[in-house]
Design an enzyme around this catalytic site. Structure first.
Site, mmCIF file in Angstrom:
data_model
loop_
_atom_site.group_PDB
_atom_site.id
_atom_site.type_symbol
_atom_site.label_atom_id
_atom_site.label_comp_id
_atom_site.label_asym_id
_atom_site.label_seq_id
_atom_site.Cartn_x
_atom_site.Cartn_y
_atom_site.Cartn_z
ATOM 1 N N GLU A 162 7.666 -6.692 13.417
ATOM 2 C CA GLU A 162 7.349 -7.977 12.775
ATOM 3 C C GLU A 162 5.965 -8.477 13.189
ATOM 4 O O GLU A 162 5.245 -9.073 12.396
ATOM 5 C CB GLU A 162 8.415 -9.033 13.101
ATOM 6 C CG GLU A 162 9.843 -8.650 12.733
ATOM 7 C CD GLU A 162 10.010 -8.096 11.319
ATOM 8 O OE1 GLU A 162 9.315 -8.562 10.392
ATOM 9 O OE2 GLU A 162 10.838 -7.185 11.134
ATOM 10 N N GLU A 211 5.683 -1.920 4.856
ATOM 11 C CA GLU A 211 6.842 -1.563 5.679
ATOM 12 C C GLU A 211 6.631 -0.241 6.416
ATOM 13 O O GLU A 211 7.000 -0.102 7.577
ATOM 14 C CB GLU A 211 8.108 -1.515 4.828
ATOM 15 C CG GLU A 211 8.494 -2.872 4.250
ATOM 16 C CD GLU A 211 8.663 -3.959 5.311
ATOM 17 O OE1 GLU A 211 8.765 -3.652 6.506
ATOM 18 O OE2 GLU A 211 8.692 -5.141 4.940
#
Length: 850
Positions: free
Chosen positions: A298, A320
């Site tokens: 994150e 991602e």
């Protein structure tokens, strides 16, 4: 005439852009409603008589457009459900240039786990991919970056967090009025708000950035580890990118009910509690590694995704994949003893499995709308994408790769970019054919099976696409960056080959006899290898000369060849039988996983007992030697090896001695004795004992699950409830599914557990078909959960059940999981065919074992 917005693939026109939102929200936590008013500063490229914003289930009130000292009201405000927009039509042309739009609105908290929703006592937002429109009327596409100035009015006594630090807290009638610092430019999906009775760690600064980790008061003692992981990751990320962190502060919050693992909102990262909160004294190492990896993933997004953002969801994979790969790189630097690249390979294995299906998709595919973006959050996007980045880095070299990354971050700071921008930066930095390499791997689905044979010092390499379905052939080729590792008279050496053609011969450098050759050094390539018999035998007799990742790949690739009918299952079992003395925990994990599949699907009755005995014989001695208690100062490697052996002997082989050892330990542990079980054994021991457990144990686990503050322990008890094989208790767990004792975030895992229960499976499957609509309703419509509920059908065994699943998913399809439906049915089809084909073969093999 239909308006352009009457299409679910509608995209906002680029001629009108937001520059800044100044919004005030008022939350009614009791009634679960909100009201808002905002001024959006706009830039119109050309005159227009309408404005289109995204809004979903919002009731618009007063709307005013202001420009050049003049105010206009819309002649018509028309919500369009299909595109989740609201069209503001004006009686005259709005002028080009700078303008402002004032909007007031009201709405309700969302019932599911997106938009603004209630997670127990906490109100939280989840906007990715396209749910900011459930809280704000806004330009809800990633290319529309703007600054956000938020003010929130909430009841007193609650903690409220937003993207920016709190700059003002004042009384406003019975409410508190909180003003947050205006943000850097952000896409709407990265805006966030959390409000509830949360407590935080004291603020700690790392390189000037304040960091805090938040949880409900009863879980505050579990925040330290996640806080430390963030403090370790931030300086390393600043260093890698050569760019300071841009968002002022980092708040990390454990949310009691959450769809994904975590969400990288700028400066306010939200997590499912199990991905952030733990007690290192009692948490298995796998949990510690997982939390460190998620926290770092994150934080990596704060640069890659938040600072430089994709233009549209078709490049979601880049966000991602990059964060996936980067997280392992940073955690490996922080804790090299954890060997997290071997965990990365576990994720890569899931992607190799999925990508061998006809129903796979390229890493980068067309995404027409936000719903389709939601389907892209899978192993191909994350793990294959990450593995391809790692493969390219391995080929270009670490320094050139990082220099390219830094160029890309500098060129596209604060704005949006597409994948080719990254490839160009990497090509500039490395002078290598990056575009050819990247686009072949990103745009084409599937991957190659590289076959390797050695004659003297000549290696013959060939490639064809690997499908797990027997007999399927196709002609695609890839530029495969093959790294060969081999031993000869001069020791162990490496040689790189870019395999572009269908077949090629390579002369190995060096001299003397080639003792063994591994055709995917360090297992960094995203391909499988088929060795001829001689090359395979040489590897099998020199196992300890291979790196752990290479031994894992040897097993996994052999199993893949057995699945696709290019090798026999008994040739895989013969190879597996060479691993009886294996001491590496990661290699044991791979071995145990494969043997578990054979035991669960390819043997029955007497054969199953014989196979279990063979597994116990192969690995039982290792467990006896280690014992169940850890010695003082014992390394993590040894603890994890013990855990793998307990899973093998107690879980797969269902060994009576192992169960007898586990039972009293689990009882003591449930009665508060923390020393009864070493933390890494908890999951396996509890599951094993629950499987053979009685009603008092079921009731005890249920009671403990409901009261447990530690999310990892709570999940362990929850999953144990699905494991009881006493048919009456299996039935109890099935009933439990339909109650709110199973949180929405956990419904998919719970269904998967019920589907894996040997004695309960058939009854549960009958129930699931009968109550399909109710099963789906338990997910609150969350796309990730819906997909995983569909995937749980992979636990079925028989052809009859496959046909029932096909019928159910055809007659009552799940729109949000079209891709998962195709993949699950295809995989199950192959599993059923493998079972029918391999059962007689495995039966003959087990009978031959001494």
């Amino acid at each position: 005439m239909a308006h352009v917005t009457e299409d679910k693939n509608f995209r906002l026109p680029l001629s009108i852009r937001p520059r800044r939102y100044a919004a005030t929200l008022t939350l009614d936590m009791e009634a679960k409603t909100f009201s808002g008013q905002q001024t959006v500063e706009l830039e119109l490229e050309k005159p227009s008589n309408e404005l289109i914003l995204h809004a979903n289930a919002l009731q618009l009130g007063e709307v005013t457009f202001r420009a050049n000292g003049k105010s206009l009201k819309p002649a018509e405000i028309r919500p369009v459900q299909v595109s989740e927009t609201v069209v503001l039509r004006f009686g005259e042309q709005l002028p080009a240039g700078a303008a402002a739009l004032d909007v007031a609105w009201t709405g309700r908290f969302t019932e599911g786990l997106r938009g603004l929703y209630a997670a127990g006592k906490v109100a939280a937002t989840q906007f990715e991919a396209a749910d900011a429109r459930r809280l704000f009327p806004c330009f809800d596409e990633p290319a529309f970056k703007a600054r956000w100035a938020l003010t929130v009015r909430v009841p007193p006594g609650l903690t409220t967090l937003a993207n920016g630090p709190l700059v003002k807290d004042e009384q406003d009638g019975p409410l508190r009025k909180l003003t947050f610092q205006e943000t850097e430019v952000l896409s709407s999906y990265l805006v966030a708000l959390v409000c509830g009775p949360l407590v935080g760690t004291p603020e700690e600064k790392v390189q000037g950035i304040p960091v805090r980790t938040w949880a409900l008061p009863e879980k505050a003692h579990l925040t330290r580890f996640g806080q430390d992981a963030a403090l370790a990751a931030l300086p390393r990320l600043q260093d890698y990118f050569g760019l300071p962190y841009a968002f002022g502060k980092v708040d990390q919050v454990g949310i009691p009910d959450f769809e994904a693992g975590a969400m990288e909102n700028a400066g306010l990262i939200t997590y499912r509690e199990i991905a952030l909160l733990l007690d290192p004294a009692t948490a298995p190492l796998s949990m510690q590694k997982r939390v460190a990896e998620v926290v770092t993933h994150e934080l990596a997004h704060q640069w890659f995704g938040n600072w430089v953002t994709m233009v549209w969801w078709d490049d979601l994979w880049l966000n991602e994949a990059f964060a996936t790969w980067m997280a392992y790189k940073i955690v490996n630097d922080w804790r090299p003893d954890w060997r997290v690249w071997l965990d990365f390979d576990t994720g890569k294995a899931a992607a190799l499995h999925l990508d061998a299906l006809r129903s796979t998709h390229p890493i980068r595919g067309e995404v027409r709308n936000a719903n389709e973006a939601g389907e892209s959050f899978d192993a191909i996007t994350y793990e294959k994408g990450g593995a391809v980045l790692r493969m390219i880095e391995g080929f270009l070299g670490e320094n050139a790769f990082r220099e390219g990354m830094r160029q890309y971050m500098r060129e596209h700071a604060r704005s949006n970019a597409v994948a080719d921008d990254l490839w160009r930066a990497l090509a500039n930095a490395s002078s290598q054919p990056v575009l050819e390499l990247a686009n072949a791997w990103i745009g084409q689905s599937g991957y190659p099976l590289v076959s390797a044979s050695v004659e003297g010092r000549t290696v013959t390499l060939a490639q064809q696409r690997y499908y797990s379905e027997p007999g399927v052939r196709s002609g695609e080729r890839w530029p495969v960056p093959v790294v060969l590792r081999y031993a000869d008279g001069g020791g162990v050496r490496e040689q790189r080959v870019l395999l572009r053609e269908a077949q090629t011969k390579v002369t190995l450098e060096g001299s003397g006899e080639v003792k063994w050759l591994c055709a995917n050094a360090g297992s960094t390539g995203f391909y499988r290898v088929a060795y001829d018999d001689k090359a395979l035998e040489r590897l099998a007799t020199n196992l300890q000369a291979l790196e752990p990742a290479e031994r894992i790949a040897l097993l996994a690739d052999r199993w893949a060849l057995a699945r696709s009918g290019q090798a026999t299952v008994d040739s895989f079992l013969e190879l597996a039988s060479r691993f009886g003395d294996e001491e590496d925990d990661a290699v044991l994990d791979e071995l145990v996983g494969r043997l578990a599949y054979v035991e669960a699907r390819l043997v029955e009755g007497e054969e199953q007992k014989r196979f279990q005995q063979w597994v116990e014989k192969l690995l039982g001695a290792g467990l006896k030697k280690l014992g169940w208690d850890s010695a003082p100062g014992e390394s993590d490697r040894v603890k994890l090896r013990r855990a793998a052996l307990v899973r093998a002997v107690g879980g797969v082989a269902r060994g009576k001695e192992a169960l007898a050892e586990a039972r009293p330990r689990v009882t003591r542990m449930l009665n508060g004795d923390k020393a009864a079980l070493e933390p890494n054994l908890l999951d396996a021991a509890v599951a094993m004992v629950a499987r053979a457990g009685d009603r008092p144990l079921y009731e005890k686990l249920l009671e403990k699950m409901l009261a447990e503050p530690d999310p990892a322990t709570q999940r362990r008890y929850l999953m144990a409830l699905t494991a009881f094989e006493d048919p009456a208790l299996a039935g109890e767990a099935q009933k439990l599914f339909f109650t709110d004792k199973v949180k929405m975030q956990d419904v998919a895992s719970f269904v998967t557990g019920l589907m894996g229960n040997r004695t309960g499976r058939d009854a549960w499957w009958a129930e699931m078909q009968k109550r399909w609509k109710e099963v789906l309703a338990r997910t609150g419509g969350a796309p990730m959960l819906l997909r995983r509920v569909v995937e749980s059908m992979g636990g079925l065994r028989e052809r009859k059940q496959l046909e029932e699943a096909r019928k159910l998913l055809t007659s009552q399809p799940v729109e949000e999981a079209k891709q998962a439906i195709g993949q699950t049915l295809e995989r199950l089809d192959q599993d059923v065919a493998l079972r029918e084909r391999a059962m007689p073969e495995v039966s003959t093999w087990t009978k031959r074992q001494p």
